[in-house]
Design a protein around this motif. Structure first.
Motif, PDB file in Angstrom:
ATOM      1  N   ALA A  19      52.691  86.389  65.476  1.00 16.13           N
ATOM      2  CA  ALA A  19      51.472  85.574  65.541  1.00 16.13           C
ATOM      3  C   ALA A  19      50.316  86.382  66.135  1.00 16.13           C
ATOM      4  O   ALA A  19      49.190  86.335  65.634  1.00 16.13           O
ATOM      5  N   LEU A  20      50.612  87.166  67.171  1.00 15.76           N
ATOM      6  CA  LEU A  20      49.559  87.956  67.838  1.00 15.76           C
ATOM      7  C   LEU A  20      49.041  89.098  66.968  1.00 15.76           C
ATOM      8  O   LEU A  20      47.941  89.591  67.174  1.00 15.76           O
ATOM      9  N   SER A  21      49.854  89.525  66.010  1.00 14.27           N
ATOM     10  CA  SER A  21      49.534  90.743  65.256  1.00 14.27           C
ATOM     11  C   SER A  21      48.192  90.658  64.537  1.00 14.27           C
ATOM     12  O   SER A  21      47.559  91.676  64.280  1.00 14.27           O
ATOM     13  N   VAL A  22      47.764  89.437  64.194  1.00 12.90           N
ATOM     14  CA  VAL A  22      46.508  89.301  63.440  1.00 12.90           C
ATOM     15  C   VAL A  22      45.334  88.958  64.362  1.00 12.90           C
ATOM     16  O   VAL A  22      44.269  88.572  63.898  1.00 12.90           O
ATOM     17  N   ASP A  23      45.562  89.067  65.692  1.00 13.33           N
ATOM     18  CA  ASP A  23      44.514  88.834  66.678  1.00 13.33           C
ATOM     19  C   ASP A  23      43.945  87.411  66.583  1.00 13.33           C
ATOM     20  O   ASP A  23      42.735  87.225  66.393  1.00 13.33           O
ATOM     21  N   PRO A  24      44.798  86.411  66.732  1.00 11.28           N
ATOM     22  CA  PRO A  24      44.333  85.020  66.558  1.00 11.28           C
ATOM     23  C   PRO A  24      43.565  84.523  67.778  1.00 11.28           C
ATOM     24  O   PRO A  24      43.618  85.136  68.854  1.00 11.28           O
ATOM     25  N   GLU A  25      42.876  83.398  67.582  1.00 12.31           N
ATOM     26  CA  GLU A  25      42.172  82.753  68.695  1.00 12.31           C
ATOM     27  C   GLU A  25      42.885  81.462  69.103  1.00 12.31           C
ATOM     28  O   GLU A  25      42.714  80.980  70.210  1.00 12.31           O
ATOM     29  N   LEU A  26      43.628  80.894  68.169  1.00 10.67           N
ATOM     30  CA  LEU A  26      44.362  79.656  68.427  1.00 10.67           C
ATOM     31  C   LEU A  26      45.786  79.824  67.901  1.00 10.67           C
ATOM     32  O   LEU A  26      45.974  80.298  66.777  1.00 10.67           O
ATOM     33  N   ILE A  27      46.764  79.474  68.739  1.00  8.89           N
ATOM     34  CA  ILE A  27      48.160  79.494  68.282  1.00  8.89           C
ATOM     35  C   ILE A  27      48.730  78.090  68.434  1.00  8.89           C
ATOM     36  O   ILE A  27      48.597  77.464  69.498  1.00  8.89           O
ATOM     37  N   ILE A  28      49.340  77.608  67.360  1.00  9.35           N
ATOM     38  CA  ILE A  28      50.010  76.309  67.400  1.00  9.35           C
ATOM     39  C   ILE A  28      51.495  76.581  67.606  1.00  9.35           C
ATOM     40  O   ILE A  28      52.135  77.254  66.789  1.00  9.35           O
TER      41      ILE A  28
END
Ligand code: SF4
Length: 355
Positions: free
Chosen positions: A174-183
């Motif tokens: 999930a972190l690999s794409v540099d997200p701002e929101l994780i569900i």
């Protein structure tokens, strides 16, 4: 910069009810029925309720794994870009999903058993970044370090990992794409208690490091309590109580929230409570109870509860805490009544299925 990252307004998600050999549509299940909330950047909203209350469907609607029938979901990216989720084109959907990611309950099922962990993490980077092979390899090493795994995990396969390690890989992906929101959908539910604590601690660390916002979906209030700034309690497709986590845990005003709390040991709760299990089963969402949907199971139900749907209103409880609740007879806090400001967040019967 806009402090709000997510604005969910009155969303409705229905699924067709099919019967018979010809799969004739005989009705609609309103899995989510008029849910609204906002989320600020870097904050965590805990979405709780029993199985079948619609919380996972809310998460799936936010990331567009299911379509909404009504309402609006707007995501505000850090760079100012605004995504109206229900109208995203395929191209925009891909960019949106580089900002919003999901961590699932069962990481084993969501990892390709034939791919090494390195290949799994590289797949997202190939799609969502322009890094060359060397940079991708560096990034994968950083991701593994971020989630507490050594560089040797690059060459390992999912079956060689423990449940906690697989969930760490799920978080790294999930972190690999540099997200701002994780569900996080029941992301620690399948893990042992000690491993749960490690993963929750890791999520907290990563939130502080990368200013992540989380929606943490769980049936377990004890888990949600530790991670959440706010808690929204769902019952049969609707939010019945919403407020800051401390207020909801220490001073539940809605009888359903109170019963959820009584069903689990919660360390921080100091209020005296009778211990009891929630009565009965969650009714079928195909034909939900009239009036307050919780009335067949509520120990405080009165005649009006079966007739009139309580509006979701904002108000102040006896301890001076702000909260939103949907109950004709909210529980008193320290002997004082919940005072409604009579601002209906959602009108009663607004999304009532027509009979
Ligand atoms: Fe119970 Fe009535 Fe409140 Fe519903 S409205 S939670 S039935 S007291």
């Amino acid at each position: 910069m806009n402090d709000m990252i997510l604005d969910v307004r009155d969303i409705v998600v229905g699924f067709p009810v099919l019967r018979g050999f010809l799969k004739k549509m005989v009705g609609t299940v309103h899995a989510v029925d008029g849910v609204s909330f906002t989320l600020a950047r870097g904050r965590t909203l805990g979405l709780v309720g029993e199985s079948g209350c619609g919380k996972t469907t809310v998460g799936n609607a936010i990331i567009r794994l299911v379509d909404t029938d009504a309402g609006q979901i707007v995501f505000h990216a850090r760079d100012g870009e605004r995504f109206a989720v229900e109208t995203l084109t395929d191209r925009n959907l891909r960019r949106f999903r580089s900002r919003v990611q999901m961590v699932f309950q069962d990481p084993y099922n969501s990892l390709n058993p034939r791919w090494t962990i390195g290949a799994t993490l590289e797949a997202g980077l190939k799609i969502h970044s322009e890094l060359d092979a060397d940079r991708r390899r560096e990034r994968i090493a950083t991701l593994l370090h971020d989630v507490g795994l050594g560089p040797d995990f690059i060459e390992r396969y999912p079956h060689e990992l423990s449940g906690g390690q697989r969930q760490r890989v799920g978080i790294a992906r999930a972190l690999s794409v540099d997200p701002e929101l994780i569900i996080c959908d029941e992301s620690v539910s399948a893990l042992d208690v000690s491993v749960q604590a490690q993963i929750i601690h890791l999520l907290k660390e990563l939130q502080a490091k990368y200013q992540l916002a989380y929606i943490f979906i769980s049936h377990d209030l004890a888990v949600v309590e530790y991670l959440s700034d706010e808690i929204a309690v769902m019952y049969l497709g609707r939010i019945v109580e919403h407020g800051d986590a401390e207020t909801i845990i220490r001073h539940p005003a809605h009888p359903y929230t109170r019963q959820l709390l009584e069903a689990v040991p919660v360390a921080k709760v100091q209020a005296k409570r009778e211990r009891a299990l929630i009565r009965g089963e969650v009714p079928s969402p195909i034909d939900p109870p009239s009036g307050c949907r919780f009335h067949p199971r509520c120990p405080h139900a009165m005649a009006v509860c079966a007739i009139e749907t309580p509006p979701l209103v904002e108000g102040t409880d006896g301890a001076g805490n702000r909260r939103i609740t949907a109950c004709h007879f909210p529980l008193p806090i320290d002997g004082a009544e919940f005072r409604s400001d009579t601002i209906a967040i959602q009108s009663p019967n607004e999304n009532e299925p027509s009979s």
